[in-house]
Motif scaffolding. Structure first.
Motif, PDB file in Angstrom:
ATOM      1  N   LEU A 144      -8.682   0.214   2.381  1.00  0.00           N
ATOM      2  CA  LEU A 144      -8.404  -1.169   1.986  1.00  0.00           C
ATOM      3  C   LEU A 144      -7.006  -1.296   1.370  1.00  0.00           C
ATOM      4  N   SER A 145      -6.613  -0.269   0.603  1.00  0.00           N
ATOM      5  CA  SER A 145      -5.287  -0.287  -0.009  1.00  0.00           C
ATOM      6  C   SER A 145      -4.197  -0.247   1.058  1.00  0.00           C
ATOM      7  N   LYS A 146      -4.424   0.536   2.109  1.00  0.00           N
ATOM      8  CA  LYS A 146      -3.434   0.626   3.183  1.00  0.00           C
ATOM      9  C   LYS A 146      -3.359  -0.677   3.973  1.00  0.00           C
ATOM     10  N   ILE A 147      -4.521  -1.314   4.169  1.00  0.00           N
ATOM     11  CA  ILE A 147      -4.527  -2.607   4.848  1.00  0.00           C
ATOM     12  C   ILE A 147      -3.725  -3.622   4.042  1.00  0.00           C
ATOM     13  N   LEU A 148      -3.937  -3.621   2.732  1.00  0.00           N
ATOM     14  CA  LEU A 148      -3.187  -4.523   1.856  1.00  0.00           C
ATOM     15  C   LEU A 148      -1.688  -4.236   1.952  1.00  0.00           C
ATOM     16  N   SER A 149      -1.322  -2.963   2.029  1.00  0.00           N
ATOM     17  CA  SER A 149       0.078  -2.575   2.127  1.00  0.00           C
ATOM     18  C   SER A 149       0.731  -3.192   3.358  1.00  0.00           C
ATOM     19  N   ILE A 150       0.015  -3.129   4.480  1.00  0.00           N
ATOM     20  CA  ILE A 150       0.565  -3.659   5.735  1.00  0.00           C
ATOM     21  C   ILE A 150       0.613  -5.187   5.707  1.00  0.00           C
ATOM     22  N   LEU A 151      -0.524  -5.803   5.333  1.00  0.00           N
ATOM     23  CA  LEU A 151      -0.600  -7.267   5.329  1.00  0.00           C
ATOM     24  C   LEU A 151       0.337  -7.881   4.295  1.00  0.00           C
ATOM     25  N   GLY A 152       0.419  -7.244   3.128  1.00  0.00           N
ATOM     26  CA  GLY A 152       1.249  -7.792   2.067  1.00  0.00           C
ATOM     27  C   GLY A 152       2.705  -7.905   2.476  1.00  0.00           C
ATOM     28  N   GLY A 153       3.251  -6.819   2.985  1.00  0.00           N
ATOM     29  CA  GLY A 153       4.651  -6.839   3.394  1.00  0.00           C
ATOM     30  C   GLY A 153       4.907  -7.810   4.523  1.00  0.00           C
ATOM     31  N   GLY A 157       6.805 -11.310   3.661  1.00  0.00           N
ATOM     32  CA  GLY A 157       8.187 -11.150   4.086  1.00  0.00           C
ATOM     33  C   GLY A 157       9.009 -10.269   3.167  1.00  0.00           C
ATOM     34  N   CYS A 158       8.375  -9.235   2.624  1.00  0.00           N
ATOM     35  CA  CYS A 158       9.063  -8.337   1.696  1.00  0.00           C
ATOM     36  C   CYS A 158       9.074  -6.910   2.261  1.00  0.00           C
ATOM     37  N   ARG A 159      10.198  -6.253   2.147  1.00  0.00           N
ATOM     38  CA  ARG A 159      10.278  -4.852   2.553  1.00  0.00           C
ATOM     39  C   ARG A 159       9.759  -3.988   1.396  1.00  0.00           C
ATOM     40  N   PHE A 160       8.471  -4.067   1.200  1.00  0.00           N
ATOM     41  CA  PHE A 160       7.815  -3.359   0.104  1.00  0.00           C
ATOM     42  C   PHE A 160       6.472  -2.885   0.623  1.00  0.00           C
ATOM     43  N   ARG A 161       5.989  -1.715   0.092  1.00  0.00           N
ATOM     44  CA  ARG A 161       4.795  -1.121   0.682  1.00  0.00           C
ATOM     45  C   ARG A 161       3.579  -1.038  -0.244  1.00  0.00           C
ATOM     46  N   ASP A 162       3.760  -0.539  -1.446  1.00  0.00           N
ATOM     47  CA  ASP A 162       2.591  -0.244  -2.285  1.00  0.00           C
ATOM     48  C   ASP A 162       2.270  -1.415  -3.217  1.00  0.00           C
ATOM     49  N   TRP A 163       1.560  -2.405  -2.678  1.00  0.00           N
ATOM     50  CA  TRP A 163       1.277  -3.640  -3.401  1.00  0.00           C
ATOM     51  C   TRP A 163       0.215  -3.484  -4.484  1.00  0.00           C
ATOM     52  N   SER A 164      -0.419  -2.326  -4.573  1.00  0.00           N
ATOM     53  CA  SER A 164      -1.412  -2.106  -5.629  1.00  0.00           C
ATOM     54  C   SER A 164      -1.059  -0.888  -6.474  1.00  0.00           C
ATOM     55  N   SER A 165       0.228  -0.623  -6.609  1.00  0.00           N
ATOM     56  CA  SER A 165       0.689   0.582  -7.295  1.00  0.00           C
ATOM     57  C   SER A 165       0.303   0.610  -8.778  1.00  0.00           C
ATOM     58  N   GLY A 166       0.863  -0.281  -9.577  1.00  0.00           N
ATOM     59  CA  GLY A 166       0.613  -0.269 -11.019  1.00  0.00           C
ATOM     60  C   GLY A 166       1.350   0.823 -11.764  1.00  0.00           C
ATOM     61  N   PHE A 167       2.359   1.418 -11.132  1.00  0.00           N
ATOM     62  CA  PHE A 167       3.175   2.489 -11.736  1.00  0.00           C
ATOM     63  C   PHE A 167       4.615   2.013 -11.628  1.00  0.00           C
ATOM     64  N   ILE A 168       5.203   1.554 -12.732  1.00  0.00           N
ATOM     65  CA  ILE A 168       6.450   0.794 -12.635  1.00  0.00           C
ATOM     66  C   ILE A 168       7.289   0.905 -13.901  1.00  0.00           C
ATOM     67  N   VAL A 238      -2.361 -12.849  -1.897  1.00  0.00           N
ATOM     68  CA  VAL A 238      -1.345 -12.818  -0.843  1.00  0.00           C
ATOM     69  C   VAL A 238      -1.314 -14.155  -0.110  1.00  0.00           C
ATOM     70  N   TRP A 239      -2.480 -14.678   0.230  1.00  0.00           N
ATOM     71  CA  TRP A 239      -2.572 -15.938   0.960  1.00  0.00           C
ATOM     72  C   TRP A 239      -1.950 -17.090   0.166  1.00  0.00           C
ATOM     73  N   HIS A 240      -2.269 -17.161  -1.125  1.00  0.00           N
ATOM     74  CA  HIS A 240      -1.737 -18.249  -1.951  1.00  0.00           C
ATOM     75  C   HIS A 240      -0.218 -18.152  -2.095  1.00  0.00           C
ATOM     76  N   LEU A 241       0.274 -16.939  -2.238  1.00  0.00           N
ATOM     77  CA  LEU A 241       1.725 -16.771  -2.342  1.00  0.00           C
ATOM     78  C   LEU A 241       2.406 -17.155  -1.031  1.00  0.00           C
ATOM     79  N   ARG A 242       1.809 -16.767   0.050  1.00  0.00           N
ATOM     80  CA  ARG A 242       2.410 -17.032   1.371  1.00  0.00           C
ATOM     81  C   ARG A 242       2.447 -18.529   1.676  1.00  0.00           C
ATOM     82  N   PHE A 243       1.394 -19.235   1.307  1.00  0.00           N
ATOM     83  CA  PHE A 243       1.311 -20.641   1.708  1.00  0.00           C
ATOM     84  C   PHE A 243       1.507 -21.616   0.550  1.00  0.00           C
ATOM     85  N   GLY A 244       2.039 -21.100  -0.554  1.00  0.00           N
ATOM     86  CA  GLY A 244       2.545 -21.990  -1.586  1.00  0.00           C
ATOM     87  C   GLY A 244       1.571 -22.533  -2.586  1.00  0.00           C
ATOM     88  N   ALA A 245       0.321 -22.010  -2.619  1.00  0.00           N
ATOM     89  CA  ALA A 245      -0.643 -22.533  -3.590  1.00  0.00           C
ATOM     90  C   ALA A 245      -0.450 -21.931  -4.950  1.00  0.00           C
TER      91      ALA A 245
END
Length: 247
Positions: A144-153, A157-168, A238-245
């Motif tokens: 599921l985390s990998k699916i999120l990685s693909i769908l999120g980017g 429209g971001c060149r970013f991969r680990d959307w559930s990292s939490g290490f920053i 992801v959906w809300h960010l993409r479509f402006g909600a």
């Protein structure tokens, strides 16, 4: 490290029933971090007395600070409350279960020294990985985390991969006027999107390998239904960010 010097890094460490892990982590952080830093432990009044163990450490080591929250719980709000206490120009956070290697903090700091505004520990760039898939439940979680990685980017429209990292680690001024949103890991999606798309920050992913915890219980969903509910929250964000909600 001079424990009384003005900190260059504030590291927020949210805890709940992590008594043994936080003691080990604080010791390791002191060994590997060479710049003045403060460790802000935000504990949600753990029944295993995590807060008491940290209190004892803080009495000896002034760079360790404790915020014991009574009657309040939640990962996102714990990180947010820790950030409000931060004194350093750089702020970061990580899990305390020793699944994220403390030594990688040096590489995150180096990325910022080399010009990044934000450095994220990433499992999904070359050199990174997730070694927790030792059971069906954890294998599903990783999928599921990998699916999120693909769908999120793709969707955001971001060149970013680990959307559930939490290490920053990031420049604290980038969080001015911004509050983390969400009740668990979905806060990270909103944060990264905001940093990249709205605050135009240079975000760099640094590879690391996430390992399974050795002590204590995971705070991540512990059954398939829990994973589905949490995954739905991630995808909804992801959906809300993409479509402006979302704002």
């Amino acid at each position: 490290m001079n424990e009384t010097a003005t900190p260059a890094l504030s590291l927020v460490l949210p805890t709940y029933n992590e008594r043994e892990n936080i003691q080990r982590l604080l010791a390791e952080l002191q060994q590997v971090i060479t710049i003045p830093f403060e460790a802000i432990v935000v504990d949600d009044d753990s029944p295993d007395l995590t807060w008491q163990a940290v209190e004892e450490i803080a009495a000896i080591h002034p760079h360790v600070r404790l915020l014991r929250r009574i009657g309040k719980r939640g990962l996102t709000s714990a990180i947010g409350d820790g950030i409000k206490l931060a004194r350093a120009p750089l702020v970061g956070w990580m899990d305390v279960d020793l699944s994220m290697p403390p030594a990688k903090i040096l590489e995150l700091l180096k990325a910022i020294e080399q010009g990044a505004d934000v450095a994220v520990g990433s499992r999904y760039v070359p050199g990174g990985g997730d070694a927790r898939a030792v059971s069906f439940h954890l294998s599903v979680q990783l999928m599921l985390s990998k699916i999120l990685s693909i769908l999120g980017g793709w969707m955001l429209g971001c060149r970013f991969r680990d959307w559930s990292s939490g290490f920053i680690i990031l420049r604290r001024d980038l969080l001015s006027g911004y509050d983390l949103t969400g009740d668990y890991g979905e806060y990270f999606i909103h944060l990264i999107y905001t940093l990249i798309k709205r605050r135009h920050a240079k975000v760099v992913e640094v590879p690391y390998i996430l390992t399974a915890r050795e002590i204590g219980e995971s705070k991540t969903a512990t059954n398939l239904w829990g994973l589905v509910r949490r995954g739905r929250k991630y995808l909804t964000t992801v959906w809300h960010l993409r479509f402006g909600a979302a704002t």
